[in-house]
Design an enzyme around this catalytic site. Structure first.
Site, PDB file in Angstrom:
ATOM      1  CE  LYS A  44      64.462 -61.459  43.138  1.00  0.00           C
ATOM      2  NZ  LYS A  44      63.419 -62.259  42.555  1.00  0.00           N
ATOM      3  CB  CYS A 128      56.274 -60.898  42.920  1.00  0.00           C
ATOM      4  SG  CYS A 128      56.815 -62.938  43.431  1.00  0.00           S
TER       5      CYS A 128
HETATM    6  O1  RRO Z   1      62.015 -63.619  42.787  1.00  0.00           O
HETATM    7  C1  RRO Z   1      60.376 -64.307  41.746  1.00  0.00           C
HETATM    8  O2  RRO Z   1      59.992 -65.079  41.975  1.00  0.00           O
HETATM    9  C2  RRO Z   1      60.016 -63.318  41.013  1.00  0.00           C
HETATM   10  C3  RRO Z   1      59.873 -61.863  41.842  1.00  0.00           C
HETATM   11 BR1  RRO Z   1      59.458 -60.660  42.457  1.00  0.00          BR
HETATM   12  C4  RRO Z   1      59.427 -61.763  40.353  1.00  0.00           C
HETATM   13  O3  RRO Z   1      59.339 -60.083  40.057  1.00  0.00           O
HETATM   14  N1  RRO Z   1      59.029 -61.808  38.654  1.00  0.00           N
HETATM   15  C5  RRO Z   1      59.197 -63.164  38.441  1.00  0.00           C
HETATM   16  O4  RRO Z   1      59.343 -63.391  37.417  1.00  0.00           O
HETATM   17  N2  RRO Z   1      59.783 -63.641  39.538  1.00  0.00           N
END
Ligand code: RRO
Length: 322
Positions: A44, A128
């Site tokens: 993640k 993100c």
């Molecule tokens: O954690 C998120 O809400 C998230 C991230 Br960091 C990302 O790069 N892509 C996404 O769809 N969700």
């Protein structure tokens, strides 16, 4: 016949891996990935310290799509450094995904990841879509991104072990965006790009409740799954033709079957990440999709993944380069 491929200087047993964010936040999830038929364990995206993320429900999937606004919920970069250490015994490469929140902290994470013998490669997430107190995505603002990467450059240059370093990009739409981004990728010497993050700022409504299916940001979140596959294929194809061939592409988005992987490879991806389908089916998806891909390879007479990459037959010859 083999699904193996080299990602820059690292041999992967399979070209398939998880997308960052999908079942890769906790130790149990990462361990599950380490025991699956994926070729890489991708973490993640991590921040300096643990983040609880956005209020729930923040993830939803249905037949053809997923929508999320997790808000970068993760256990902090030290947790992923330690996890990589404990999982390394089975030799599967560990890719650390690093979020870009606060400059100095991000650079410290990068520094530690480059020094750790347990981190094989690094994906820097500049796309993100779901951070609550920002209203921009860095990768859409090329001047800001250029300035940011200038500050990051001294850290990138400290890559003594030549670990593959890439950036995860959002979907682009206009030709100038592909050209500008390609120039930055070459300028800062990235080894690979991951295409693409979820399609940002989408809304899905539930008819039963007359409400959005997720809670944060009035239901606005990033879209994944088969709905986005044509966008992903276009991004792969356009970057593949613009970039020097030594910069590899990891496709991400809309992969449910071996045929989907085959399309990513034809468009120019060397490896493929699976997100929504992994969330739906768990880690057995790698074996299932891998077997389907092998069937197609056999039918088409391919022995290796490398023979497929970028071999899409365009109807009119096109010029490479920007
Ligand atoms: O954690 C998120 O809400 C998230 C991230 Br960091 C990302 O790069 N892509 C996404 O769809 N969700």
């Amino acid at each position: 016949m083999s699904l193996s491929i080299n990602l820059v200087n690292i041999k992967l047993e399979s070209c398939l891996m998880n997308a960052s964010g999908a079942l890769c936040t906790t130790y149990d999830e990462l361990k599950d990935l380490s025991q699956s038929q994926s070729g890489v364990i991708v973490s993640k995206s991590c921040s300096y310290v643990e983040r609880k993320g956005n209020p729930k429900p923040r993830y939803y999937h249905s037949d053809n799509f997923s929508i999320n606004s997790m808000g970068l919920a993760n256990l902090g970069y030290n947790f992923y450094l330690s996890s990589a250490k404990y999982l390394n015994s089975n030799q599967k490469p560990f890719m650390m995904s690093i979020a870009t929140l606060d400059d100095e902290y991000t650079f410290q994470i990068l520094d530690s990841a480059l020094k750790s013998p347990h981190i094989a490669m690094i994906e820097i997430n500049i796309s993100c879509p779901n951070i609550c107190n920002t209203d921009t995505i860095l990768a859409y603002h090329f001047t800001d991104l250029d300035n940011y990467l200038t500050k990051m450059k001294p850290y990138l240059d400290k890559n003594e072990n030549s670990k593959p370093i890439g950036v995860k990009l959002p979907p682009y739409w206009e030709p100038y965006q592909f050209k500008e981004m390609s120039k930055l990728i070459v300028k800062y010497g990235f080894n690979f790009i991951t295409l693409v993050n979820s399609v940002p700022n989408c809304l899905v409504i539930d008819t039963d409740t007359d409400s959005p299916v997720i809670k944060p940001k009035n239901g606005i979140g990033g879209l994944g799954g088969s709905y986005i596959k044509p966008v992903v294929l276009s991004n792969i194809s356009q970057f593949y033709r613009l970039l020097p061939k030594e910069i590899q592409i990891i496709g991400c988005g809309g992969v449910e079957t071996g045929e989907d992987v085959y399309h990513h490879l034809l468009a120019g991806a060397s490896c493929v990440q699976i997100g929504t389908s992994l969330m739906k089916h768990g880690t057995n998806i790698f074996e299932a999709v891998g077997n389907e891909l092998k069937t197609i390879m056999k039918m088409k007479g391919y022995d290796s993944i490398g023979q497929i990459v970028g071999h899409l037959k365009y109807n009119t010859p096109m010029q490479d380069g920007y």
